[in-house]
Design a protein around this motif. Structure first.
Motif: not given
Length: 501
Positions: A156-165, A176-183, A209-214
């Motif tokens: 029931n979650l969006p793909k963007g919030l799953l643990d990938f790596h 989180g990975e898009h944060f790293t790429e963006g940087e 909430e997740h983006a704030e943690k990242v």
């Protein structure tokens, strides 16, 4: 349209005129694209040399702080599609886990998934962990703990919030990975990295909430969110094209596909917009190629746009025939623009006006990977009504199955669209284009769906990188396959490209 239907439409807060158009569209359908041929290297598709890649990267790095840049990430996709096979398995006997190749791969490698620790912990809370469940052949218990609400709730979650790596320093989601790429490639004016995620209404708070943690691990990030606009929703119909009514008596309206996101894109007031799907990410040790080519594509955009603006400036002044010829050559050779049939017969002033019209539009650089048989769109030359040709990303469903020439073009297509775009959306005076004016309403999709056990037909707006960008200046550029690493099923996370090492 009878008065009762009109009242029901108004009650839903929708435009009667717009819904009438949509109902008519269901009846007549969408025309197929007039495919001429595939875009290939040397014929509409650019293959950059190592030297030119280095030059474009250097140009980008010199110029980037002069541009207000943002990374646009469509992120509303539900993870449930990743687990389609797992949901089906819950309806089957547990012994299927030892017969079906997909299921065997999943369970035999379960500890390699980044989410395995969280899954084990969730299962331990209720008694037995993953290893005990595997030993006892309790495969359904593992899948339920992964997908259902009283477990990790991944279904029931969006793909963007799953643990990938899974890194030694911690676990990363696609966000989180898009944060790293963006940087690494989206830091523009004022040294800021700007990321924009389009999300579904029910998940926006979770994303925030997740983006704030990242964000705590990054400096100078500006994060924004938007939702697909309800006014872009389209009416659903029964198989006979009559409006589909919900069980409560209301008309069903559905989100109109990712093409509706052109409205969200249009709301962003930035010079350059990077577009990349939420699930197309790799671990850090494999990011260099992605960053390398993103900078090269952006450098190419900046370079081409600089020349384009110079020629547009000339067209606003009095120019001579030699200058006009130079601009024509630029349009044809650098921008791959094919003029309308009667261009040669136009008067000089009419040619100037036509070139002004032709060059005054947003521009996109589209990375294309070699075709490996993935389903989806690719780069093609398309015939236009005025006799010109344009470069378009076409989906298989937009190509007439009964048109022999079009089907040959599809079979001979050498490249595939990984959704890797860099867009310039402002004109030479710094004014933002109204992107809605550059889409083709004659391109869209009618798909078959179901609700409450009943079949329905759904109407999708022109795809974001298909018809929604139909009238943009388009450059296709070959990029390596390593820049395309989508996650369509859960087992895709087991590929080497998704193992953090």
């Amino acid at each position: 349209m009878d008065n009762t239907l009109k009242e029901d439409i108004k009650k839903a807060g929708k435009s009667v005129e717009l819904v009438e158009e949509q109902l008519e569209r269901f009846k007549k359908g969408f025309p197929y694209l007039a495919i001429d041929r595939p875009a290939t290297i040397g014929d509409g598709l650019i293959q950059l040399s190592e030297k030119s890649i280095d030059e474009f990267i250097a140009f980008f790095e010199q110029q980037s702080f002069n541009y207000n840049m943002i990374k646009f990430v469509p992120a509303s996709g539900a993870a449930s599609r990743m687990f389609k096979k797992m949901y089906a398995f819950l309806e089957e006997d547990e012994s299927e886990a030892e017969k079906d190749d997909f299921l065997k791969t999943f369970f035999e490698n379960i500890h390699k998934f980044a989410f395995s620790q969280a899954l084990d912990k969730k299962m331990q809370e209720k008694g037995n962990g993953i290893d005990t469940a595997l030993k006892n052949k309790g495969y359904h218990a593992i899948v339920k703990a992964l997908l259902l609400e009283d477990g990790l709730n991944y279904g029931n979650l969006p793909k963007g919030l799953l643990d990938f790596h899974d890194y030694k320093s911690g676990i990363k989601t696609p966000v989180g990975e898009h944060f790293t790429e963006g940087e690494n490639y989206a830091r523009g004016t004022q040294g800021k990295v700007r990321l924009h995620f389009t999300v579904s209404p029910e998940h926006q708070q979770l994303f925030e909430e997740h983006a704030e943690k990242v964000r705590k691990g990054f400096n100078d990030f500006d994060i924004t969110f938007s939702q697909q606009k309800p006014e872009t929703d389209t009416i659903a119909v029964n198989p006979d094209n009559t409006p589909f009514y919900n069980e409560d008596g209301s008309i069903l309206f559905r989100p109109a596909g990712h093409g509706a996101l052109i409205e969200n894109l249009n709301d962003l007031d930035h010079d350059i917009i990077f577009i990349k799907n939420i699930d197309n990410v790799v671990p850090d040790h494999l990011k260099l190629n992605t960053i390398h080519y993103k900078k090269a594509l952006a450098g190419l955009l900046m370079s081409v746009q600089s020349k384009l603006f110079g020629y547009q400036n000339q067209l606003e002044r009095n120019i001579n025939e030699l200058e006009l010829l130079e601009i024509e050559n630029f349009a044809r050779k650098d921008l791959f623009l094919v003029f309308k049939d009667d261009y040669a017969q136009l008067k000089f002033s009419e040619k100037v006006g036509y070139l002004q019209y032709l060059l005054h539009r947003p521009i996109r650089i589209c990375g294309m990977v070699k075709n490996t048989g993935e389903p989806g769109g690719g780069p093609f030359w398309v015939n236009e009504e005025d006799g010109s040709l344009s470069l378009q990303i076409a989906e298989t469903s937009q190509i007439d199955p009964d048109d022999k020439k079009a089907q040959e073009a599809l079979q001979n297509a050498t490249h595939f669209n990984p959704v890797d775009l860099v867009c310039g959306v402002k004109d030479l005076h710094g004014r933002k284009y109204d992107l809605i004016k550059y889409r083709n309403p004659e391109t869209g999709f009618i798909t078959l769906k179901s609700k409450d056990g009943r079949e329905l037909k759904a109407l999708e707006l022109p795809g974001l990188w298909n018809g929604a960008m139909s009238d943009w200046i388009t450059l296709f550029v070959e990029v390596p396959l390593s820049t395309f690493n989508p996650v369509k099923t859960v087992n895709d996370l087991l590929r080497e490209e998704h193992q953090a090492g």
